[in-house]
Each structure stands twice: as structure tokens, then as C-alpha cells.
Write an enzyme that holds these catalytic residues in place. Structure first.
Site, PDB file in Angstrom:
ATOM      1  N   SER A 171       0.704  -1.112  -0.035  1.00 35.15           N
ATOM      2  CA  SER A 171       0.112  -0.060  -0.180  1.00 35.15           C
ATOM      3  C   SER A 171       0.841   1.318   0.089  1.00 35.15           C
ATOM      4  CB  SER A 171      -0.937   0.012   1.097  1.00 35.15           C
ATOM      5  OG  SER A 171      -2.012   0.910   1.063  1.00 35.15           O
ATOM      6  N   ASP A 267      -8.972  -2.901  -7.131  1.00 37.49           N
ATOM      7  CA  ASP A 267      -8.425  -2.626  -5.704  1.00 37.49           C
ATOM      8  C   ASP A 267      -9.463  -1.836  -4.647  1.00 37.49           C
ATOM      9  OD1 ASP A 267      -7.005  -0.835  -3.682  1.00 37.49           O
ATOM     10  OD2 ASP A 267      -5.098  -1.721  -4.589  1.00 37.49           O
ATOM     11  N   HIS A 334      -6.777  -5.666  -1.608  1.00 37.07           N
ATOM     12  CA  HIS A 334      -5.786  -4.565  -1.314  1.00 37.07           C
ATOM     13  C   HIS A 334      -4.609  -4.939  -0.376  1.00 37.07           C
ATOM     14  CE1 HIS A 334      -4.244  -0.570  -1.082  1.00 37.07           C
ATOM     15  NE2 HIS A 334      -3.866  -0.761   0.155  1.00 37.07           N
TER      16      HIS A 334
END
EC number: 3.1.1.-
Length: 391
Positions: A171, A267, A334
Site C-alpha cells: 500500500s 483494488d 488490497h
């Protein structure tokens, strides 16, 4: 305006603790404080280090933790009282798994490498660098210094002899891996094989449901608040506004170091915050849909599907050369490389009949190239986990 920090509050709770067998103790880098390389609250940066062994003793993977960003004084003040803004609140042990896992059975290519998890406590994807500290809020915007201090410390602990090295992250940490990739390679020995891996860090310069780009204004605030411009890749900022150089699609065009991108076409963080941010969803029509796609209308699902088209367009620079790798699945997820289950497990997602652990390993060691794009529609891949993964 409702800010992205609200979404990240739940992610922060989920992000950090994977304690279990083989938990790796924290290392506080106290020597960095004198250099001004500190967390938002002025505390020392920290990382977890599991030393390599056998054939992996001179191989290194430096993995940067994720956890969003803070965009202004208010959100950064709030952040500095959490483990994402201060090492004082970090858990003392961290169980390594997935790409950092220490078992040959679940991480065959990297299990015996020196494996490091760099904790994230600056809120700028390790790009901030402002000397002045406001005596009122006592905030330190020093993410770029933190990154360099950690790398220098690891160099002193043997990374200066690296034969193979990977800079990776999840991330916001994966974005940091992209932004610092070429610099990482320049610091390591010229004889080393150096590559970078981004897991859910390919945040796109996308259009939101209003037709605008809320994420561009959001990143502009991050860059301004943290003084990030001078730490972003000069190959990008020389021709674009600094805030645009927070988007990988523009940075990758001039990157020299090989990069592997792991991302979900749908995502889950980007659907919530790039496509349908709360601030532009005036009628709250996306409030339930973006959290649970089963609650979307047919029209909303079509908009979600079209987001994949934006993602594919943004990934064009990655696909432009086979030295770069791509594992783009059609999952609603994610950060997928952090657990053994999704990295290499029987229930993990596959693209081109290949799990991500094999795809990344083959690409790194140049056993084969790997650029695979999953089937085109949401839920078309039966190997996607039933519940979206966030890290």
C-alpha cells in the site's frame, strides 16, 4: 470535508499485528534521532530484522509497511498518537509471513534472505523532509530521512555486501518502494542484482464518480504538508508537478530499476477512495456499495468495471518492457502478498495459472518473464478470496 483518514482508521487496526510462531522483535534506531530522522512525534524510527542464513546470507529484502497518509496538521496530529505516527505505540514483535515468510515451503525463493520490515510512522510514504518544527504542534515531517537512516543502518549491518536485493512494500509502503526504487539501487553495490516489488501500491491518477480527481488534490496536500517535492524522483519532477509524481504511472516511465507490480484491478482501497471518495459522494449513494460490492446497483457495478479500464491505461508503462513484471488479478482486494495464504497458499489467487510467489520469484531470478492480466470482470476469477484482503 470528510477525509480519507476515517477510512484508514480501520485499516490501521488491521494492518499491524501478525504475531505467532517466529515473531521478529523490534529494533529502535535511536542513532537516527540526532540526524533528525524521526517519526511524526519525534520518536526513533523502527524496523524488524530477521537475519539471512545459508545461501541467503548476502541477499536482502527491505519491505516497507503501509498505512495511508496524513494531509494536514490536524490529521498528522491525530496520527502521531498512534503506531502509524510514533514508535512509542508500535507492537514489539511482528510475525513475518508471505513475501517476508521464513519457511521454504511457503516462500521458496526468499525464505532464507535477510528480511526487514520497516515500520511506517511518518505519513508521507517516506518522502517528507521539513527542517522546521512548529512548537505548537511539535510535528516532525521527516519521512525521507527515516528511510535513508534505515537503509544506512542496514548497509552497516551487512547490506553493503548484498548480492541480491529487493525493495518492497504494501500500500503506502509499496508506493514508497516505487518512489525510492532507483535511489535504493544507487546505494547498493554495483555488482548486486537489485529490483523492486509493489504490492497494492499502484495508486492511479483516476477519475472519481464526479468526473474530477479527488486523489490528485489529496496527494497535493500530502506533498505540501510534508515538503515531499525534493524527495520525489527528479526524473519525474523535472517535467511534472510534484504531486503528480506521487502517482506510479508517471514515475515508472523514467524508472531505471526493474519493478514488479502486484495489484488488484478492483483494488478495494482505490474503489473506496479514488473512485468514490466520501467527499464527492454528496448523496451518499456509494456509501454501502463501496464497502460491499454486493450492495451496488447495476449502474454502479458498471462504473466499478470501468475503473479497471483506468487501471489498465495507467499500467501501460509497466507493460512497456519485459524487465518489469505484472500480476494483475480481478479480485476485490488490497495488499495480497503479506500472508502465506495469499502469497503461495492453495487458496491464494492465481493469474495465468500462477501464484504470486512463483511469479515474483521467476521474474526476480529471470527464470521467466511475467506480465499477466486476469480475466476482465469482477468475480470472474474463482481463485480470488471470498473476502477482500486489506493490510
Amino acid at each position: 470535508m470528510v477525509r480519507l483518514k476515517q477510512v484508514w482508521s480501520s485499516v490501521m487496526v488491521l494492518a499491524v499485528v501478525v504475531i505467532g510462531a517466529g515473531a521478529v522483535p523490534i529494533t529502535y534506531l535511536e542513532s537516527a534521532v540526532a540526524k533528525g530522522a524521526v517519526c511524526l512525534d519525534g520518536s526513533a524510527p523502527a524496523y524488524h530484522f530477521d537475519k539471512g542464513s545459508g545461501s541467503g546470507v548476502n541477499n536482502w529484502i527491505v519491505h516497507m509497511e503501509g498505512g495511508g497518509w496524513c494531509t494536514d496538521i490536524a490529521t498528522c496530529v491525530k496520527r502521531k498518537t498512534t503506531m502509524k505516527g510514533s514508535s512509542k505505540f508500535m507492537n514489539k514483535d511482528f510475525g513475518f509471513s508471505g513475501i517476508l515468510g521464513g519457511k521454504q515451503s511457503t516462500n521458496p525463493d526468499f525464505y532464507n534472505w535477510n528480511r526487514i520490515k520497516v515500520r511506517y510512522c511518518d505519513g508521507s510514504s517516506f518522502t517528507g523532509d521539513i527542517e522546521a518544527v512548529d512548537p505548537t504542534n511539535k510535528l516532525f515531517f521527516r519521512g525521507a530521512r527515516v528511510w535513508r537512516a534505515v537503509i544506512d543502518d542496514l548497509m552497516a549491518k551487512g547490506m553493503n555486501n548484498a548480492q541480491n536485493a529487493i525493495l518492497s512494500g504494501c500500500s503506502a509502503g509499496a508506493l514508497a518502494a516505487i518512489l525510492h526504487c532507483d535511489q535504493f539501487k544507487s546505494i547498493l553495490p554495483t555488482t548486486a542484482k537489485v529490483k523492486c516489488v509493489s504490492d497494492a501500491g499502484f495508486f492511479i491518477h483516476g477519475k472519481d464518480i464526479s468526473g474530477g480527481s479527488y486523489i490528485e488534490s489529496y496527494y497535493s496536500k500530502v506533498v505540501s504538508t510534508h515538503g515531499s517535492a525534493k524527495s520525489l524522483p527528479a526524473s519525474c519532477t523535472s517535467s511534472m508537478k510534484p504531486e503528480l509524481c506521487f502517482f506510479p504511472q508517471y514515475v515508472v516511465k523514467t524508472m531505471q530499476t526493474p519493478l514488479f507490480v502486484i495489484n488488484a484491478a478492483f483494488d478495494s482501497w482505490q474503489i473506496k477512495n479514488v473512485l468514490a471518495p466520501t467527499s464527492v459522494d454528496k448523496r451518499k449513494e456509494w456509501k454501502d456499495c463501496k464497502l460491499d460490492l454486493k450492495k451496488c446497483t447495476a449502474a454502479q457495478l458498471q462504473t466499478v468495471q470501468e475503473y479497471r479500464d483506468q487501471m489498465l491505461a495507467a499500467l501501460a508503462p509497466v507493460r512497456a518492457t519485459t524487465t518489469r513484471g505484472l500480476f494483475l488479478d480481478s479480485c476485490h482486494a488490497h495488499c495480497q502478498g503479506g500472508s502465506a495464504a495469499t502469497w503461495s497458499g492453495a487458496q491464494g489467487p492465481q493469474v495465468g495459472n500462477t501464484k504470486m510467489a512463483k511469479a515474483v520469484g521467476d521474474w526476480f531470478y529471470e527464470r521467466s518473464t511475467f506480465q499477466n492480466i486476469d480475466c476482465p470482470s469482477l468475480n470472474c476469477n474463482p481463485t480470488c478470496p471470498a473476502v477482500s484482503t486489506e493490510d
